[in-house]
Design a protein around this motif. Structure first.
Motif, PDB file in Angstrom:
ATOM      1  N   UNK A   1      37.522  65.093  86.835  1.00 30.54           N
ATOM      2  CA  UNK A   1      36.938  63.859  86.331  1.00 30.54           C
ATOM      3  C   UNK A   1      36.074  63.161  87.358  1.00 30.54           C
ATOM      4  N   UNK A   2      35.185  62.319  86.863  1.00 27.36           N
ATOM      5  CA  UNK A   2      34.387  61.420  87.698  1.00 27.36           C
ATOM      6  C   UNK A   2      34.744  59.983  87.335  1.00 27.36           C
ATOM      7  N   UNK A   3      34.953  59.187  88.357  1.00 25.57           N
ATOM      8  CA  UNK A   3      35.178  57.763  88.195  1.00 25.57           C
ATOM      9  C   UNK A   3      34.157  57.022  89.048  1.00 25.57           C
ATOM     10  N   UNK A   4      34.025  55.743  88.789  1.00 29.77           N
ATOM     11  CA  UNK A   4      33.186  54.920  89.647  1.00 29.77           C
ATOM     12  C   UNK A   4      33.887  53.593  89.888  1.00 29.77           C
ATOM     13  N   UNK A   5      33.501  52.957  90.975  1.00 24.79           N
ATOM     14  CA  UNK A   5      34.149  51.700  91.337  1.00 24.79           C
ATOM     15  C   UNK A   5      33.176  50.810  92.087  1.00 24.79           C
ATOM     16  N   UNK A   6      33.203  49.525  91.754  1.00 24.03           N
ATOM     17  CA  UNK A   6      32.480  48.511  92.495  1.00 24.03           C
ATOM     18  C   UNK A   6      33.502  47.558  93.101  1.00 24.03           C
ATOM     19  N   UNK A   7      33.135  46.849  94.154  1.00 22.96           N
ATOM     20  CA  UNK A   7      34.094  45.964  94.837  1.00 22.96           C
ATOM     21  C   UNK A   7      34.726  44.958  93.885  1.00 22.96           C
TER      22      UNK A   7
ATOM     23  N   UNK B   1      41.283  59.181  80.971  1.00 19.54           N
ATOM     24  CA  UNK B   1      40.760  57.864  81.308  1.00 19.54           C
ATOM     25  C   UNK B   1      41.667  57.096  82.283  1.00 19.54           C
ATOM     26  N   UNK B   2      42.806  57.663  82.628  1.00 19.35           N
ATOM     27  CA  UNK B   2      43.803  56.963  83.437  1.00 19.35           C
ATOM     28  C   UNK B   2      43.739  57.398  84.898  1.00 19.35           C
TER      29      UNK B   2
ATOM     30  N   UNK C   1      38.820  51.193  89.073  1.00 20.85           N
ATOM     31  CA  UNK C   1      38.035  52.417  88.885  1.00 20.85           C
ATOM     32  C   UNK C   1      37.819  52.654  87.398  1.00 20.85           C
ATOM     33  N   UNK C   2      36.614  53.051  87.084  1.00 29.67           N
ATOM     34  CA  UNK C   2      36.191  53.230  85.691  1.00 29.67           C
ATOM     35  C   UNK C   2      35.893  54.697  85.424  1.00 29.67           C
ATOM     36  N   UNK C   3      36.428  55.218  84.344  1.00 33.48           N
ATOM     37  CA  UNK C   3      36.190  56.612  83.991  1.00 33.48           C
ATOM     38  C   UNK C   3      34.738  56.809  83.588  1.00 33.48           C
ATOM     39  N   UNK C   4      34.113  57.829  84.159  1.00 32.92           N
ATOM     40  CA  UNK C   4      32.715  58.137  83.860  1.00 32.92           C
ATOM     41  C   UNK C   4      32.606  59.366  82.960  1.00 32.92           C
ATOM     42  N   UNK C   5      33.201  60.463  83.399  1.00 31.37           N
ATOM     43  CA  UNK C   5      33.115  61.710  82.642  1.00 31.37           C
ATOM     44  C   UNK C   5      34.185  62.670  83.135  1.00 31.37           C
ATOM     45  N   UNK C   6      34.543  63.629  82.302  1.00 26.31           N
ATOM     46  CA  UNK C   6      35.537  64.609  82.699  1.00 26.31           C
ATOM     47  C   UNK C   6      35.376  65.896  81.930  1.00 26.31           C
ATOM     48  N   UNK C   7      35.957  66.949  82.504  1.00 25.75           N
ATOM     49  CA  UNK C   7      35.772  68.288  81.954  1.00 25.75           C
ATOM     50  C   UNK C   7      37.061  69.074  82.099  1.00 25.75           C
ATOM     51  N   UNK C   8      37.545  69.631  80.997  1.00 22.50           N
ATOM     52  CA  UNK C   8      38.736  70.455  81.036  1.00 22.50           C
ATOM     53  C   UNK C   8      38.456  71.823  81.634  1.00 22.50           C
ATOM     54  N   UNK C   9      39.508  72.514  82.002  1.00 28.44           N
ATOM     55  CA  UNK C   9      39.363  73.808  82.682  1.00 28.44           C
ATOM     56  C   UNK C   9      38.594  74.811  81.844  1.00 28.44           C
ATOM     57  N   UNK C  10      38.815  74.815  80.558  1.00 30.79           N
ATOM     58  CA  UNK C  10      38.136  75.777  79.697  1.00 30.79           C
ATOM     59  C   UNK C  10      36.678  75.435  79.482  1.00 30.79           C
ATOM     60  N   UNK C  11      36.314  74.208  79.767  1.00 29.70           N
ATOM     61  CA  UNK C  11      34.942  73.773  79.524  1.00 29.70           C
ATOM     62  C   UNK C  11      34.712  73.244  78.123  1.00 29.70           C
ATOM     63  N   UNK C  12      35.698  73.414  77.233  1.00 27.14           N
ATOM     64  CA  UNK C  12      35.515  72.964  75.854  1.00 27.14           C
ATOM     65  C   UNK C  12      35.840  71.481  75.683  1.00 27.14           C
ATOM     66  N   UNK C  13      36.658  70.952  76.568  1.00 29.03           N
ATOM     67  CA  UNK C  13      37.041  69.547  76.478  1.00 29.03           C
ATOM     68  C   UNK C  13      36.184  68.739  77.435  1.00 29.03           C
TER      69      UNK C  13
END
Length: 127
Positions: free
Chosen positions: A35-41, A109-110, A45-57
């Protein structure tokens, strides 16, 4: 142990794009999700994007609205985040993260579900 190293951040003008990369090393076999998260001061942290191992999720945060694309290079244990149409509101430090064990859809998202985090790469979008 898993080590994550992000790269690709920098300064870009509004409307431009950046491609972030996250290289995983160590015990990377069978990692269920990246997953990718981002954070500002001062903010969580906010969820940006994520990818499962199979690539389908594949998941995206609501604010992405079709501007970002997550992909993986399995051969090189790398996950990319292509970000387009950036706005000043996208200014943040972006982190790559992964977890272990059985992954459920709601886990993505967690932030507390993720075990390993990179050091982050800074993205600054000027207006």
């Amino acid at each position: 142990q898993v080590q994550l190293a992000e790269s690709g951040g920098g300064l870009v003008q509004a409307g431009g794009g950046l491609k972030l990369s996250c290289v995983a090393s160590g015990r990377t076999a069978n990692l269920p999700y990246m997953g990718w998260f981002r954070q500002t001061p001062g903010k969580d942290r906010e969820f940006v994007a994520g990818l499962g191992r199979s690539g389908r999720s594949i998941d995206y945060g609501d604010f992405v609205r079709g501007r970002f694309t997550i992909s993986r290079d399995t051969l090189n244990n790398t996950v990319h985040l292509q970000m387009n149409s950036l706005t000043p509101e996208d200014t943040a430090t972006y982190f790559c993260a992964t977890g272990t064990g059985t992954w459920f859809r709601g886990d993505s998202w967690n932030p507390s579900r993720y075990t390993y985090w990179g050091q982050g790469t800074r993205v600054t979008v000027s207006s």
